[in-house]
Design a protein around this motif. Structure first.
Motif, PDB file in Angstrom:
ATOM      1  N   LEU A 274       0.817  -1.210   0.000  1.00  0.00           N
ATOM      2  CA  LEU A 274       0.000   0.000   0.000  1.00  0.00           C
ATOM      3  C   LEU A 274       0.852   1.262   0.000  1.00  0.00           C
ATOM      4  O   LEU A 274       0.376   2.328  -0.394  1.00  0.00           O
ATOM      5  N   THR A 275       2.101   1.154   0.456  1.00  0.00           N
ATOM      6  CA  THR A 275       2.963   2.337   0.483  1.00  0.00           C
ATOM      7  C   THR A 275       3.345   2.798  -0.913  1.00  0.00           C
ATOM      8  O   THR A 275       3.897   3.899  -1.071  1.00  0.00           O
ATOM      9  N   TYR A 276       3.073   1.986  -1.923  1.00  0.00           N
ATOM     10  CA  TYR A 276       3.373   2.363  -3.300  1.00  0.00           C
ATOM     11  C   TYR A 276       2.174   3.029  -3.975  1.00  0.00           C
ATOM     12  O   TYR A 276       2.225   3.332  -5.169  1.00  0.00           O
ATOM     13  N   LEU A 277       1.122   3.261  -3.202  1.00  0.00           N
ATOM     14  CA  LEU A 277      -0.033   3.980  -3.717  1.00  0.00           C
ATOM     15  C   LEU A 277       0.218   5.482  -3.666  1.00  0.00           C
ATOM     16  O   LEU A 277       0.914   5.991  -2.786  1.00  0.00           O
TER      17      LEU A 277
ATOM     18  N   LYS B 120     -12.813  -5.889  -8.947  1.00  0.00           N
ATOM     19  CA  LYS B 120     -12.722  -6.241 -10.370  1.00  0.00           C
ATOM     20  C   LYS B 120     -12.142  -5.084 -11.175  1.00  0.00           C
ATOM     21  O   LYS B 120     -11.297  -5.291 -12.053  1.00  0.00           O
ATOM     22  N   GLN B 121     -12.596  -3.871 -10.888  1.00  0.00           N
ATOM     23  CA  GLN B 121     -12.070  -2.717 -11.614  1.00  0.00           C
ATOM     24  C   GLN B 121     -10.570  -2.551 -11.374  1.00  0.00           C
ATOM     25  O   GLN B 121      -9.805  -2.287 -12.295  1.00  0.00           O
ATOM     26  N   ALA B 122     -10.159  -2.732 -10.111  1.00  0.00           N
ATOM     27  CA  ALA B 122      -8.731  -2.596  -9.789  1.00  0.00           C
ATOM     28  C   ALA B 122      -7.914  -3.660 -10.512  1.00  0.00           C
ATOM     29  O   ALA B 122      -6.823  -3.387 -11.021  1.00  0.00           O
ATOM     30  N   LYS B 123      -8.436  -4.872 -10.560  1.00  0.00           N
ATOM     31  CA  LYS B 123      -7.721  -5.959 -11.242  1.00  0.00           C
ATOM     32  C   LYS B 123      -7.640  -5.691 -12.738  1.00  0.00           C
ATOM     33  O   LYS B 123      -6.598  -5.922 -13.368  1.00  0.00           O
TER      34      LYS B 123
ATOM     35  N   THR C 111      -7.902  -5.187  -0.709  1.00  0.00           N
ATOM     36  CA  THR C 111      -7.532  -5.946  -1.907  1.00  0.00           C
ATOM     37  C   THR C 111      -7.449  -5.064  -3.149  1.00  0.00           C
ATOM     38  O   THR C 111      -6.455  -5.119  -3.883  1.00  0.00           O
ATOM     39  N   PRO C 112      -8.455  -4.213  -3.439  1.00  0.00           N
ATOM     40  CA  PRO C 112      -8.300  -3.301  -4.575  1.00  0.00           C
ATOM     41  C   PRO C 112      -7.106  -2.369  -4.411  1.00  0.00           C
ATOM     42  O   PRO C 112      -6.418  -2.057  -5.386  1.00  0.00           O
TER      43      PRO C 112
ATOM     44  N   TYR D  28       0.259  -1.661  -7.871  1.00  0.00           N
ATOM     45  CA  TYR D  28       1.150  -2.140  -8.924  1.00  0.00           C
ATOM     46  C   TYR D  28       1.105  -1.241 -10.170  1.00  0.00           C
ATOM     47  O   TYR D  28       1.900  -1.428 -11.091  1.00  0.00           O
ATOM     48  N   LEU D  29       0.178  -0.283 -10.206  1.00  0.00           N
ATOM     49  CA  LEU D  29       0.128   0.641 -11.332  1.00  0.00           C
ATOM     50  C   LEU D  29       1.300   1.608 -11.252  1.00  0.00           C
ATOM     51  O   LEU D  29       1.750   1.974 -10.163  1.00  0.00           O
TER      52      LEU D  29
END
Length: 309
Positions: A182-185, A232-235, A201-202, A208-209
């Motif tokens: 989460l620190t990469y958000l 689902k949208q995040a995936k 989870t999302p 990873y984006l």
């Protein structure tokens, strides 16, 4: 086995080695500076709300500071390792000094004191606080594990740092890794995770984006008043190959997918043509449609000319 035994004895010896010089003194509040990471970023734990700080200040007025803060000397001042909120509440209570334990520790040990103190004292931690606390502790442990011990030469780490963090905080290693992701958000997306508008989870999927893709995502969200993203949208966003804003909007359900071109279906009267010609023409409906259109245009033109004559 003997090497492992000696290594284990060295570890226990380090655990019980007397701590660096420690003093309990009254430190002027004006001499305190907040803890910051090596890169200058602030400590990962968010300050108490004004309401909670006011309650703590009232308690200090009545009973004093019941637990000393922990600090270290830093450039002629005292850097807070544990007690940022107590220090602020003491100022609100009108104090000019605060009891403090002064410790001469390095950056990694300072980071561990900061993290462990907050993990122990706070009743509830936000996802962002856990994320940065676990990452800070992990990086400090990795650096400490990679250093030579005493004069023993180069000795590699004999434990996994993430396992050490997991044991310390009472989480599984996998869960610790998820929090650290989460620190990469982008901080704005991480705030939405704290607000429970984006789930854990999302949030991990979005982490990873690339930074630029996260920026585009935030632009699309802001333009359309969106604050929630489903799993689902995040995936789908993660699986997309560097999506532009148009594709991001489509994944978020803001625009409809372009319909496939309709297949033209014609049923002309082919009874006048030989069977082998009909079969050949039927292999390509587009060619057949063009042929029918040409025949109809020719017929219309022929009838018009005939009528004029």
């Amino acid at each position: 086995m003997e090497r492992e035994r000696i290594r284990g004895e060295n570890e226990w010896a380090e655990m019980f080695t007397p701590a660096p010089s420690v003093q309990l003194v009254q430190v002027p509040l004006a001499q305190l500076v907040p803890w910051e990471q090596a890169d200058g970023s602030p400590q990962p734990f968010k300050p108490y709300t004004q309401e909670k700080l006011a309650e703590l200040a009232d308690s200090i007025r009545q009973h004093g500071v019941l637990e000393a803060i922990r600090v270290r000397p830093r450039n002629g001042k005292f850097q807070i390792l544990a007690g940022h909120n107590r220090s602020q509440a003491a100022r609100m209570a009108g104090l000019t000094t605060i009891p403090a334990i002064v410790e001469d520790v390095d950056d990694d040990q300072a980071a561990l004191i900061l993290v462990d103190s907050n993990l122990q004292h706070r009743e509830k931690l936000l996802p962002s606080e856990k994320a940065w606390a676990y990452r800070t502790r992990l990086e400090a442990l990795k650096r400490k594990a990679g250093r030579p011990k005493n004069n023993s030469g180069q000795v590699g780490p004999n434990f996994r740092s993430d396992e050490e963090v997991a044991q310390n905080v009472g989480e599984s290693r996998k869960q610790v890794q998820r929090y650290i992701r989460l620190t990469y958000l982008n901080p704005l997306l991480l705030d939405l995770v704290d607000q429970e508008k984006i789930g854990m989870t999302p949030g991990v999927e979005l982490s990873y984006l690339s930074d630029s893709t996260q920026d585009k995502l935030l632009e699309v969200m802001a333009a359309n008043g969106i604050q929630k993203i489903s799993g689902k949208q995040a995936k789908d966003l993660r699986n997309a190959d560097s999506p532009e804003k148009e594709e991001i909007a489509q994944i978020l359900g803001l625009t409809e997918k372009q319909p496939k071109p309709a297949t033209l279906k014609f049923q002309p009267d082919m009874s006048r043509y030989p069977a082998h010609v009909v079969q050949r023409l039927q292999k390509d409906s587009v060619y057949l449609a063009k042929l029918q259109a040409a025949l109809e245009a020719f017929t219309d033109k022929y009838l018009a000319e005939k009528g004029e004559n």
